[in-house]
Design a protein around this motif. Structure first.
Motif, PDB file in Angstrom:
ATOM      1  N   ALA A  31     -27.316 -20.329  28.437  1.00 52.39           N
ATOM      2  CA  ALA A  31     -26.703 -19.663  27.354  1.00 52.39           C
ATOM      3  C   ALA A  31     -26.967 -20.997  26.117  1.00 52.39           C
ATOM      4  O   ALA A  31     -27.061 -20.764  25.072  1.00 52.39           O
ATOM      5  N   MET A  32     -26.779 -22.326  26.669  1.00 56.23           N
ATOM      6  CA  MET A  32     -26.794 -23.300  25.889  1.00 56.23           C
ATOM      7  C   MET A  32     -28.408 -23.459  25.009  1.00 56.23           C
ATOM      8  O   MET A  32     -28.470 -23.868  23.949  1.00 56.23           O
ATOM      9  N   ILE A  33     -29.519 -23.254  25.927  1.00 55.73           N
ATOM     10  CA  ILE A  33     -30.785 -23.276  25.480  1.00 55.73           C
ATOM     11  C   ILE A  33     -31.076 -22.233  24.335  1.00 55.73           C
ATOM     12  O   ILE A  33     -31.574 -22.525  23.161  1.00 55.73           O
ATOM     13  N   LEU A  34     -30.472 -21.078  24.655  1.00 55.40           N
ATOM     14  CA  LEU A  34     -30.635 -20.008  23.544  1.00 55.40           C
ATOM     15  C   LEU A  34     -29.602 -20.424  22.165  1.00 55.40           C
ATOM     16  O   LEU A  34     -30.157 -20.188  21.196  1.00 55.40           O
ATOM     17  N   PHE A  35     -28.602 -20.934  22.610  1.00 57.94           N
ATOM     18  CA  PHE A  35     -27.755 -21.489  21.240  1.00 57.94           C
ATOM     19  C   PHE A  35     -28.459 -22.307  20.618  1.00 57.94           C
ATOM     20  O   PHE A  35     -28.465 -22.158  19.311  1.00 57.94           O
ATOM     21  N   VAL A  36     -29.071 -23.374  21.282  1.00 57.71           N
ATOM     22  CA  VAL A  36     -29.770 -24.372  20.388  1.00 57.71           C
ATOM     23  C   VAL A  36     -30.841 -23.679  19.718  1.00 57.71           C
ATOM     24  O   VAL A  36     -31.391 -24.194  18.443  1.00 57.71           O
TER      25      VAL A  36
END
Length: 438
Positions: A31-36
């Motif tokens: 989720a954090m990678i997609l967020f970045v």
């Protein structure tokens, strides 16, 4: 036990608990990678930055159970902190070098030379004096803190750096901060070595100074410059100049940038030079060799994506460090030190270095002010503490953590409106610019 093995054993002891939360952690990282990748689209016109959000999310995650028991602290894993920040800095330096098209010369890089030759030494001198008189630091410890805080961070300065295909003549402030961040990380290293030598000797002796000048300043800088230029030219030749059927650009693989970064950095360190300098200079040389601009863009984009991913992870951990109590022992002296460092010392040193430069006052103010402190400073402090004996180690981490946290917040909030105001200044005068406008 060897420090790195000790840290590995500590992590291994937590493995059963980590396994219990394996899938939730996988979900969170994904989720954090997609967020970045997604969130920068919403931040372009807002007074926020990706680093601010990553630190905030990291703080929130490590404030809640069960992750609160895993909240990291640099005292517990000093070698891992040093190596992780070292890796992201060199990737960032390669990406910075691959961005810049401007030919190096005294006149074309005039602002950069001023920032390096005037602003940086002034910053070190003022931080040393402030650290000694306000925090009570000794000579070696004050020098270590000053050397760690001197460089503009190449990792967190992305919002004020030149874009790969941006017209550098239309964005002098962004070019200046990009080139400064690319070079002053290497130029801060001699001061870290001097701090370590003074701590070992107990005082600043003639022998310490002579060895420092000959080895840590002259030899290592010259070796870094020669190796970086030579290997950068060689890799650029292999990529772009070999016969068409054998040149490396035919692969279309952007990860060549990462391979070049690691190879050049390690080779320079083997030769006892400054790898930070070599990597940035090599990036400049590879960009100069680029006949195929599309492939050079692939190299830059891969380096940039790798940097953003590592930045996200490290800033999450930095937020975790804050949750673990990194700033718990901060008093009014440390808070005043941070305020003077960010609001007085860097802007004043930058302004002094730019006296006589014929550019709009707003642009000069942006260059002087936006010297963000970040992961490069973490690397230098961890390197110094891992290679020397200094007083107030815990206090140093807290003070540095406060400066980085405030710098990320302050610069992240101000950079978008400041660049937009500069863009409007040029727009109102009929001057074409790549800066954002209303």
């Amino acid at each position: 036990m060897i420090p790195l093995l000790s840290e590995a054993a500590t992590i291994a002891a937590q493995a059963p608990r980590l396994a219990e939360y394996y899938l939730p952690m996988m979900f969170g990282v994904g989720a954090m990678i997609l967020f970045v990748a997604w969130v920068p689209l919403f931040l372009k016109r807002l007074p926020l930055s990706l680093p601010i959000m990553c630190v905030g999310i990291g703080f929130a995650i490590f404030s809640l159970p069960p992750f609160s028991s895993w909240a990291p602290h640099p005292d517990n894993t000093p070698v891992l902190v040093e190596r992780a920040t070292e890796l992201i800095v060199i990737v960032s330096l390669m990406g910075g070098g691959l961005k810049i098209q401007r030919v190096i010369s005294w006149k074309r890089w005039n602002v950069t030379w001023r920032l390096l030759g005037i602003a940086m030494p002034l910053t070190i001198a003022m931080v040393m004096l402030l650290g000694h008189h306000l925090l009570g630091l000794g000579l070696a410890t004050a020098l270590l803190m000053a050397g760690s805080l001197a460089p503009t961070d190449p990792v967190l300065a992305g919002d004020v750096q030149i874009e790969h295909d941006e017209d550098e003549g239309q964005a002098e402030s962004k070019f200046a901060l990009t080139s400064e961040a690319g070079l002053n990380d290497a130029l801060a290293f001699p001061f870290i070595h001097l701090a370590i030598a003074v701590a070992a000797a107990g005082s600043l002796t003639l022998d310490v100074m002579s060895h420092w000048v000959l080895v840590d300043v002259v030899q290592k800088l010259v070796v870094g410059l020669i190796v970086g230029t030579g290997l950068g030219w060689l890799i650029g030749y292999i990529i772009y100049r070999l016969p068409a059927d054998t040149r490396l650009s035919r692969t279309g693989d952007g990860f060549i940038a990462l391979g070049a970064t690691l190879f050049i950095y390690a080779a320079t360190e083997f030769a006892h030079g400054y790898g930070f300098l070599a990597v940035f200079v090599a990036g400049l040389a590879i960009r100069r060799a680029a006949s195929d601009q599309d492939f050079n863009r692939k190299l830059h984009d891969f380096a940039d994506e790798s940097e953003r991913l590592m930045m996200m992870l490290l800033l999450l951990l930095f937020g975790g460090m804050i949750a673990a109590g990194l700033l718990a022992d901060i008093g009014w002296e440390e808070a005043l030190f941070a305020a003077i460092m960010l609001l007085v010392i860097r802007p004043l040193a930058g302004a002094i270095s730019l006296i006589g430069v014929k550019r709009p006052k707003l642009e000069l103010a942006i260059i002087a002010f936006f010297g963000i402190r970040g992961l490069g400073s973490v690397y230098y402090l961890s390197y110094g503490l891992n290679h020397g004996s200094f007083d107030y180690e815990y206090s140093l981490w807290g003070t540095l953590g406060l400066i980085i946290a405030v710098s990320i917040l302050m610069h992240g909030v101000l950079v978008t409106p400041s660049l937009r105001k500069l863009g409007n200044y040029y727009k109102n005068r009929g001057i074409e610019t790549s800066l954002p406008t209303d």
